[in-house]
Scaffold this motif. Structure first.
Motif, mmCIF file in Angstrom:
data_model
loop_
_atom_site.group_PDB
_atom_site.id
_atom_site.type_symbol
_atom_site.label_atom_id
_atom_site.label_comp_id
_atom_site.label_asym_id
_atom_site.label_seq_id
_atom_site.Cartn_x
_atom_site.Cartn_y
_atom_site.Cartn_z
ATOM 1 N N ASN A 108 95.069 -36.922 31.333
ATOM 2 C CA ASN A 108 95.568 -38.154 31.958
ATOM 3 C C ASN A 108 94.139 -39.194 31.888
ATOM 4 O O ASN A 108 94.824 -40.450 31.802
ATOM 5 N N ILE A 109 93.691 -39.685 31.972
ATOM 6 C CA ILE A 109 91.838 -39.837 32.146
ATOM 7 C C ILE A 109 92.371 -40.807 30.745
ATOM 8 O O ILE A 109 92.656 -42.226 30.554
ATOM 9 N N TRP A 110 91.899 -39.632 29.571
ATOM 10 C CA TRP A 110 91.922 -39.994 28.287
ATOM 11 C C TRP A 110 93.395 -40.796 28.237
ATOM 12 O O TRP A 110 93.261 -41.692 27.540
ATOM 13 N N ALA A 111 94.515 -40.680 28.535
ATOM 14 C CA ALA A 111 95.807 -41.457 28.217
ATOM 15 C C ALA A 111 95.558 -42.762 29.187
ATOM 16 O O ALA A 111 96.142 -43.434 28.283
ATOM 17 N N ALA A 112 95.502 -42.364 29.673
ATOM 18 C CA ALA A 112 94.652 -43.900 30.664
ATOM 19 C C ALA A 112 94.117 -44.664 29.634
ATOM 20 O O ALA A 112 93.991 -46.273 29.608
ATOM 21 N N VAL A 113 92.184 -44.884 29.368
ATOM 22 C CA VAL A 113 91.532 -45.133 28.578
ATOM 23 C C VAL A 113 92.268 -45.698 27.932
ATOM 24 O O VAL A 113 92.621 -46.596 27.443
ATOM 25 N N ALA A 114 93.676 -45.039 26.915
ATOM 26 C CA ALA A 114 94.302 -45.592 25.359
ATOM 27 C C ALA A 114 95.214 -46.603 26.345
ATOM 28 O O ALA A 114 94.825 -47.829 25.541
ATOM 29 N N ASN A 116 95.489 -48.987 28.820
ATOM 30 C CA ASN A 116 93.883 -50.365 29.119
ATOM 31 C C ASN A 116 93.491 -50.049 27.851
ATOM 32 O O ASN A 116 93.432 -51.018 27.590
ATOM 33 N N ALA A 117 93.801 -49.564 26.100
ATOM 34 C CA ALA A 117 93.318 -50.092 25.416
ATOM 35 C C ALA A 117 94.063 -50.439 24.489
ATOM 36 O O ALA A 117 93.638 -51.462 23.599
ATOM 37 N N GLY A 118 94.886 -50.332 24.565
ATOM 38 C CA GLY A 118 96.771 -51.047 23.788
ATOM 39 C C GLY A 118 96.799 -50.290 23.048
ATOM 40 O O GLY A 118 97.562 -51.139 21.741
ATOM 41 N N MET A 119 96.308 -48.553 23.037
ATOM 42 C CA MET A 119 96.851 -47.974 22.222
ATOM 43 C C MET A 119 97.514 -47.634 22.508
ATOM 44 O O MET A 119 98.105 -47.143 23.583
ATOM 45 N N LYS A 120 98.955 -46.732 21.694
ATOM 46 C CA LYS A 120 100.478 -46.510 21.833
ATOM 47 C C LYS A 120 100.517 -45.127 21.217
ATOM 48 O O LYS A 120 101.493 -44.480 21.295
ATOM 49 N N CYS A 163 100.114 -37.020 27.861
ATOM 50 C CA CYS A 163 100.850 -38.466 26.685
ATOM 51 C C CYS A 163 102.286 -39.002 27.070
ATOM 52 O O CYS A 163 102.112 -40.108 27.083
ATOM 53 N N ARG A 164 102.839 -38.018 27.039
ATOM 54 C CA ARG A 164 104.268 -38.213 27.530
ATOM 55 C C ARG A 164 104.252 -38.874 28.682
ATOM 56 O O ARG A 164 105.131 -40.084 28.877
ATOM 57 N N LYS A 165 103.991 -38.208 29.976
ATOM 58 C CA LYS A 165 103.277 -39.309 30.808
ATOM 59 C C LYS A 165 103.213 -41.330 30.946
ATOM 60 O O LYS A 165 103.144 -41.561 31.702
ATOM 61 N N ALA A 166 102.734 -40.954 29.817
ATOM 62 C CA ALA A 166 101.831 -42.215 30.007
ATOM 63 C C ALA A 166 102.126 -43.131 28.646
ATOM 64 O O ALA A 166 102.048 -44.060 28.813
ATOM 65 N N GLY A 167 103.208 -42.444 28.425
ATOM 66 C CA GLY A 167 104.579 -42.989 27.184
ATOM 67 C C GLY A 167 104.189 -42.968 26.369
ATOM 68 O O GLY A 167 103.984 -44.535 25.631
ATOM 69 N N LEU A 168 102.995 -42.219 25.851
ATOM 70 C CA LEU A 168 102.526 -42.408 24.616
ATOM 71 C C LEU A 168 102.612 -41.674 23.523
ATOM 72 O O LEU A 168 103.260 -40.039 23.756
#
Ligand code: FHN
Length: 442
Positions: A108-114, A116-120, A163-168
């Motif tokens: 979840n931290i990896w996903a948050a970093v992504a 916050n970087a504007g990654m999809k 990933c899914r939780k973060a919408g990625l």
């Protein structure tokens, strides 16, 4: 024809200088060169296997993703080729699995970093060339996976959920090659052993496509055999059309890379080499390292600057490509703070200028290297300026330009006539990274 060859040699020399700056050598350099800066050779063609333009639209609109190289090699901190480069015997290397028990891994931290970087989207190395699988893999040769060793965790399960939780969008990298098999290096002389490696490959791809919900991207890497030739040269062995028809049975809409020996749904351009030249009509992706030392974790930090990242992003997007920027978390699953800080800077830029990136199509102007590139969306045209002079001369387009302004500032004077459009940049206040203009058209 000679002129083209001279140009290509010049491009490759530029790339090599850039590649060697990352200190790659030997077979690792050869591995990179397969896709280093020039689109890799087309793999085998198979009618009806590629996704349609409609099915690819979400991926082409997403533009920007996070690559993550993480595995046993993160313990050594010498990059993901450590086992091969340092000639570590497989039995010796396998002992690392007894030490791989990341207490601070949190996808979840990896996903948050992504985010916050504007990654999809994200793409995680579920298994690299060393053979260690980050999931509960019954197909894993010698049980070499994170569920049956010290960690006793299915990291791919945790990662896909995060990933899914973060919408990625969920991307999985898989390397069919496996250095533990002597047959990888002698597929003809040691055909039985090579066949055992292929069986592992098919079994693991099926596990990844069947057991972890909807997978959006399957990023094969390392189809080539014995570190020779291109991935397509090994199609006789891997039978990539058969493999990917199986994949499509489980995941009909998954976007597949061109590195299984089949041509794939997009082309790859790998490494820090500069992007230049005209718009590329086919879907393609630039993959490169935030920390230019190595893909896998490396305490030697040689990060790309914010400007280098944004210039690479606009040069890629203005030519119709996506950018996949890699981070290498340490053995404990921690992305270094320096990476997080730099990626947040990228995200801040995209917060302000992302409308000139996401969901755009390249054009209507062909890029002019080191001067500008353009994208379009609905009735707007965005110009990414890479250098600023008193005026900007744009070629003739059918659309009538109604207004022009700096995206972060005031309107700009312009004149459109039968020869094209001239925009006055006199007195413009350049943005700190890349100056972006917006043209409203009728
Ligand atoms: O050999 C690999 C390398 O370790 C890394 O995973 C890169 C990432 O695209 N792919 C191969 C080199 O092209």
């Amino acid at each position: 024809m000679i002129k083209i060859k001279v140009v290509l040699c010049a491009v490759m020399l530029t790339l090599l200088s850039n590649i060697t700056a990352q200190e790659l050598k030997g077979d690792e350099l050869k591995s990179m060169e397969k896709y280093g800066g020039i689109m890799g050779d087309k793999g085998v063609i198979a009618p009806g296997l590629r996704l349609s333009a409609e099915q690819m639209k979400w991926w082409r609109d997403a533009k920007f993703g996070m690559f993550i190289h993480w595995g046993l090699y993160s313990i050594e901190g010498k990059g993901e080729w450590a086992m091969f480069n340092n000639k570590i015997p497989a039995e010796e290397y396998a002992k690392l699995a007894d030490k791989f028990n990341p207490q601070h891994f949190d996808a979840n931290i990896w996903a948050a970093v992504a985010r916050n970087a504007g990654m999809k989207y994200m793409v995680l190395t579920a298994r690299h060339h060393d053979g260690f699988a980050l999931w509960n893999s019954p197909s894993a040769y010698l049980h070499f996976n994170s569920f049956e060793t010290a960690a006793h965790r299915d990291f791919v399960k945790e990662y896909t959920a995060a990933c899914r939780k973060a919408g990625l969008a969920v991307g999985i990298y898989y390397s069919p090659m496996d250095w533990r098999f002597p047959g990888y290096f002698k597929p003809l002389e040691l055909a039985e052993n090579a066949e055992r490696m292929k069986k592992q490959g098919y079994g693991q791809v099926e596990e990844l496509m069947k057991n972890y919900g909807k997978i959006d991207i399957l990023w094969y890497d390392g189809g080539w055999l014995a570190h020779k030739g291109k991935d397509a040269d090994a199609a006789w062995f891997w039978e990539p059309v058969k493999l990917n028809r199986m994949v499509r049975n489980y995941q009909p809409g998954v976007v597949i890379s061109p590195r299984s020996g089949w041509e794939g749904d997009f082309q790859c351009n790998e490494g820090g080499g500069k992007i230049h030249g005209p718009i590329i009509d086919t879907p393609w992706e630039k993959c490169l390292n935030l920390n230019q030392s190595s893909w896998g974790y490396n305490p030697v930090q040689n990060l790309m600057t914010l400007k280098e990242i944004i210039v690479m992003l606009v040069n890629t997007v203005d030519r119709g490509g996506n950018m996949l920027l890699n981070v290498g978390p340490d053995a404990d699953g921690i992305i270094p703070d320096t990476h997080i800080t730099r990626l947040k800077e990228v995200g801040d830029w995209l917060q302000k200028y992302g409308e000139s990136i996401y969901g755009t199509q390249p054009g209507p102007f062909q890029p002019v290297d080191d001067v500008y590139g353009s994208v379009q969306k609905d009735k707007r045209v965005y110009i990414h300026l890479l250098s600023i002079k008193d005026t900007l001369q744009l070629p003739l387009i059918e659309k009538k330009i109604l207004s022009c302004r700096q995206m972060s500032g005031s309107p700009l004077k312009f004149r459109q006539d039968k020869n094209g459009t001239i925009i006055s940049l006199d007195g413009i206040k350049p943005d700190s990274v890349v100056t972006t203009l917006v043209l409203e058209t009728e």
